[in-house]
Design a protein around this motif. Sequence first.
Motif, PDB file in Angstrom:
ATOM      1  N   ASN A  17      43.467  36.630  38.761  1.00 49.84           N
ATOM      2  CA  ASN A  17      42.003  36.684  38.694  1.00 49.84           C
ATOM      3  C   ASN A  17      41.415  35.359  38.175  1.00 49.84           C
ATOM      4  N   VAL A  18      41.944  34.243  38.678  1.00 49.56           N
ATOM      5  CA  VAL A  18      41.450  32.925  38.273  1.00 49.56           C
ATOM      6  C   VAL A  18      40.248  32.574  39.140  1.00 49.56           C
ATOM      7  N   SER A  19      39.094  32.526  38.535  1.00 47.18           N
ATOM      8  CA  SER A  19      37.859  32.270  39.282  1.00 47.18           C
ATOM      9  C   SER A  19      36.856  31.583  38.354  1.00 47.18           C
ATOM     10  N   PRO A  20      36.035  30.684  38.873  1.00 46.44           N
ATOM     11  CA  PRO A  20      35.093  29.949  38.020  1.00 46.44           C
ATOM     12  C   PRO A  20      34.152  30.844  37.223  1.00 46.44           C
ATOM     13  N   ASP A  21      33.847  32.024  37.736  1.00 46.74           N
ATOM     14  CA  ASP A  21      32.884  32.882  37.052  1.00 46.74           C
ATOM     15  C   ASP A  21      33.496  33.734  35.947  1.00 46.74           C
ATOM     16  N   VAL A  22      34.844  33.774  35.869  1.00 51.15           N
ATOM     17  CA  VAL A  22      35.463  34.626  34.852  1.00 51.15           C
ATOM     18  C   VAL A  22      36.402  33.870  33.919  1.00 51.15           C
ATOM     19  N   ILE A  23      36.714  32.594  34.240  1.00 47.49           N
ATOM     20  CA  ILE A  23      37.603  31.834  33.366  1.00 47.49           C
ATOM     21  C   ILE A  23      36.886  31.503  32.056  1.00 47.49           C
ATOM     22  N   ARG A  24      37.576  31.650  30.959  1.00 42.70           N
ATOM     23  CA  ARG A  24      37.039  31.394  29.619  1.00 42.70           C
ATOM     24  C   ARG A  24      35.712  32.138  29.419  1.00 42.70           C
ATOM     25  N   CYS A  25      35.746  33.421  29.693  1.00 39.99           N
ATOM     26  CA  CYS A  25      34.551  34.249  29.552  1.00 39.99           C
ATOM     27  C   CYS A  25      34.197  34.416  28.077  1.00 39.99           C
ATOM     28  N   GLY A  26      32.945  34.745  27.812  1.00 38.59           N
ATOM     29  CA  GLY A  26      32.500  34.923  26.445  1.00 38.59           C
ATOM     30  C   GLY A  26      32.869  36.266  25.855  1.00 38.59           C
ATOM     31  N   CYS A  27      33.276  37.225  26.691  1.00 41.96           N
ATOM     32  CA  CYS A  27      33.524  38.585  26.200  1.00 41.96           C
ATOM     33  C   CYS A  27      34.973  38.825  25.771  1.00 41.96           C
ATOM     34  N   HIS A  28      35.882  37.885  26.033  1.00 42.81           N
ATOM     35  CA  HIS A  28      37.281  38.078  25.649  1.00 42.81           C
ATOM     36  C   HIS A  28      37.822  36.820  24.972  1.00 42.81           C
ATOM     37  N   ARG A  29      37.051  36.282  24.064  1.00 43.98           N
ATOM     38  CA  ARG A  29      37.448  35.029  23.434  1.00 43.98           C
ATOM     39  C   ARG A  29      38.700  35.160  22.574  1.00 43.98           C
ATOM     40  N   ASP A  30      39.031  36.370  22.193  1.00 40.69           N
ATOM     41  CA  ASP A  30      40.194  36.570  21.335  1.00 40.69           C
ATOM     42  C   ASP A  30      41.495  36.636  22.125  1.00 40.69           C
ATOM     43  N   ARG A  31      41.405  36.614  23.478  1.00 39.55           N
ATOM     44  CA  ARG A  31      42.611  36.733  24.302  1.00 39.55           C
ATOM     45  C   ARG A  31      43.108  35.358  24.734  1.00 39.55           C
ATOM     46  N   GLU A  32      44.413  35.293  24.999  1.00 36.77           N
ATOM     47  CA  GLU A  32      45.033  34.080  25.523  1.00 36.77           C
ATOM     48  C   GLU A  32      45.804  34.461  26.779  1.00 36.77           C
ATOM     49  N   ASP A  33      45.102  34.500  27.894  1.00 35.12           N
ATOM     50  CA  ASP A  33      45.688  34.979  29.150  1.00 35.12           C
ATOM     51  C   ASP A  33      46.440  33.897  29.914  1.00 35.12           C
ATOM     52  N   VAL A  34      46.052  32.646  29.746  1.00 33.39           N
ATOM     53  CA  VAL A  34      46.672  31.548  30.492  1.00 33.39           C
ATOM     54  C   VAL A  34      47.769  30.931  29.639  1.00 33.39           C
ATOM     55  N   PRO A  35      49.007  30.906  30.132  1.00 30.88           N
ATOM     56  CA  PRO A  35      50.103  30.353  29.334  1.00 30.88           C
ATOM     57  C   PRO A  35      49.863  28.884  28.979  1.00 30.88           C
ATOM     58  N   LEU A  53      47.775  27.215  27.610  1.00 32.80           N
ATOM     59  CA  LEU A  53      46.408  26.766  27.367  1.00 32.80           C
ATOM     60  C   LEU A  53      45.600  27.751  26.535  1.00 32.80           C
ATOM     61  N   GLY A  54      45.949  29.020  26.594  1.00 30.39           N
ATOM     62  CA  GLY A  54      45.258  30.015  25.789  1.00 30.39           C
ATOM     63  C   GLY A  54      43.887  30.404  26.293  1.00 30.39           C
ATOM     64  N   TYR A  55      43.562  30.104  27.554  1.00 35.44           N
ATOM     65  CA  TYR A  55      42.262  30.499  28.092  1.00 35.44           C
ATOM     66  C   TYR A  55      42.232  32.014  28.299  1.00 35.44           C
ATOM     67  N   ALA A  56      41.061  32.589  28.080  1.00 30.49           N
ATOM     68  CA  ALA A  56      40.847  34.003  28.395  1.00 30.49           C
ATOM     69  C   ALA A  56      40.325  34.128  29.822  1.00 30.49           C
ATOM     70  N   ILE A  57      40.661  35.229  30.477  1.00 33.43           N
ATOM     71  CA  ILE A  57      40.153  35.536  31.808  1.00 33.43           C
ATOM     72  C   ILE A  57      39.553  36.932  31.770  1.00 33.43           C
ATOM     73  N   CYS A  58      38.321  37.055  32.181  1.00 28.27           N
ATOM     74  CA  CYS A  58      37.604  38.323  32.105  1.00 28.27           C
ATOM     75  C   CYS A  58      38.264  39.377  32.987  1.00 28.27           C
ATOM     76  N   ASP A  59      38.079  40.638  32.624  1.00 25.95           N
ATOM     77  CA  ASP A  59      38.613  41.735  33.426  1.00 25.95           C
ATOM     78  C   ASP A  59      37.800  41.960  34.698  1.00 25.95           C
ATOM     79  N   ASP A  60      36.551  41.500  34.725  1.00 25.74           N
ATOM     80  CA  ASP A  60      35.740  41.634  35.938  1.00 25.74           C
ATOM     81  C   ASP A  60      36.361  40.809  37.059  1.00 25.74           C
ATOM     82  N   ARG A  61      36.344  41.351  38.241  1.00 25.01           N
ATOM     83  CA  ARG A  61      36.954  40.669  39.380  1.00 25.01           C
ATOM     84  C   ARG A  61      36.145  39.430  39.743  1.00 25.01           C
TER      85      ARG A  61
END
Length: 723
Positions: A355-373, A375-383
């Motif tokens: 779910n790597v997309s410009p509109d959901v990468i490093r979203c403001g709603c999941h700042r506590d997550r580290e989804d990208v190995p 780098l620690g970027y969060a990726i929103c659950d929204d598609r």
Amino acid sequence: MPFTVDFLDDGRVRTWESTPDGAAEIVRSYTPRFFLASRSPDDEVDLTRLRAFYEGHPNVVGTETTTRRPGFRRDEERVLAVDVDHVDRITTLARQARQLPGSPVGDVACFNVDFSPEFRYCLETDTDPTPATDLTTLRLAVPVAETTDDTYSELTVDGERVSGPPADVLTAVAAAVDAQDPDVIVCSTAEIVPTLSRMAAAAGMDDFTLSRRPGVDYQQLAGESTYASYGRVGHSPARYNVPGRAIVDESNTFFYGETNLAGVLDLVSRSWKPLQELAWASIGNVLTAIQIREAHDRGVLVPWNSWRHEFFKPMGTLHDADRGGFIFAPAVGVHERVHELDFSSLYPNIICTRNVSPDVIRCGCHRDREDVPELGYAICDDRGYLVDVLQPLIDARDEIKAAIDRETEGSEPDPDRLEALEGRSAALKWILVACFGYQGFSNAKFGRIECHEAINAFAREILLTAKERLEAGGWRVVHGIVDSVWVTPAPDIDSAARADLDTLAAEISDAVEVRLEHEAEYEWVAFVPQRDSDAGALTKYFGKVAGEDEFKIRGVEARQRSTAPFVAATQRTFLERFAANRDPTAILEALRTAIDRLHAGVVDPERLVERNRVSKPRAAYSQYTKNVAALERAEDDGLAVQPGQTVEYVVVDDAKTSRDRVALAHENPESYDPAYYETQLVRAAESVLAPLGWDRTEIREALDETRPTDLTVFGAGQTGKRE
């Protein structure tokens, strides 16, 4: 479903649809639209003042305050819609938003401005430009030598050569147009269109036209231009429109040249860029059109200029993010029983599965997550929207590849169907290849550098996982790059303990959620070192495909477009000798034979033509290269070769520093410089022998030791037959 659209002076459009009875034309009114809104959701824009200005403009049909999303990361906001009387006036009107007299209206941004005209029409009117029936085509080609004059004395019409005075050439073209009534005119160069028109005017043939509209011959849509992209200079020729027909310029088309008409039309249906516009579009341009369609469906406006800021990153993250894909340097030399495994559409599949997309990468709603190995970027659950753009392309290509397999497995494959399927598959492949890099392109409409970084991070993790599991299964990785790995049986593992490669690939596919495919098996693969280095070249290798009489070659001279055909063919002979016994002596014998033929003068100069891209104007070169000599000859002959275009020539005397150093291919040279081409042959031999530890110095020494002292052989063939 119009396959081409003409824009009339009064703002209306004339669409042309293919039918079983020929092309049907329909004239419609059309009012294009662009939007204005605040550049940032935190800014305020005086839409009332903007609306008052545009309502009084003579080229504005009307305005409307409505709601749209000015970006994928923004909610609906009040925006100003401006309806324009002609598609050609949109850019001028948009520029005026920042030029209002008096007090400023705020930090205003314009949207939906720089769409190509036909694509805009299809998007705004919800019109699918995919032809409803098969299109008829006519191909016109002109020899290079003929392009120096304003009049053609020779032309090829659908493969039939026509020559003679202008009236004869024009009559032949007119007869073909009348007989075939083509929907598409494929030209070797689009300059054929205005040249034929000028010839007809000079000859008094007032009834000659390529158009389907009497009295309207052609229009020039754009002049020629030179551009630079990623350090590479390109040239865009002038573009022309012929009412009622789509023009495909073979000198200015990527997709038609790399695929075929079926591949182009497949992308027409997905991007809604009509045939003529898609033919001259770049990969990124078509990908953007597909993305714009998705944005349009979601009510998202398209920015005129990209102004996305890069998110803040600590220095450590910047360091970790500034890395490319996985690279495992090849082990130079010859390796037996090699298997090549590729991840299917790795980067597009990473985008869709992660779910790597410009509109959901490093979203403001999941700042506590580290989804990208790493780098620690969060990726929103929204598609993300990019998933909706790419997943249909991935699925479609998988279906097409399956259809190709079924067709080739049949006892009597349909060549026309197979050609169409392969064209469609290739077209989709190019879009999928470009989708990753486009995320890091600064001018991409919807790209974001964080997506580019995240995709690379996921790709590195996937390839490392594959490497570890392959080695644990008893296989040795001899090379790996980006999405491919080459393995051989590990020598210290008993075959009974070694995991089945297909089973292992399936397990890896399940683990990383991207299919790992067995691309090929080779009897052997030779990895070539870098020139003047012992390190392995990442993309330079050759190998013998198991069970087949063919080689797979990458990076060596026979694969390079600039290599002369004689040199390329000789290198293939080297490969055949290499495959037979890997004896350097046999390759040296073939090299010596080729060199002898060069010095005997029996090689046809047509087989010594080199093709090179010109990177700058002649005056900008500081060294007198072969390209400079070729440019001087072209200029003297009246040929305008622009930066980004190619020159074709034979080297006739490489020691000279004048135009006589080369001869252009169309000049039909009768001589060549054997010493120069001998050097090219030695380089080609070095590429084949380097995996065995030989370099050009050793090759030269071996040649000198066995070179015959009787030089009469070099003159014996001067009047002999050339091949």
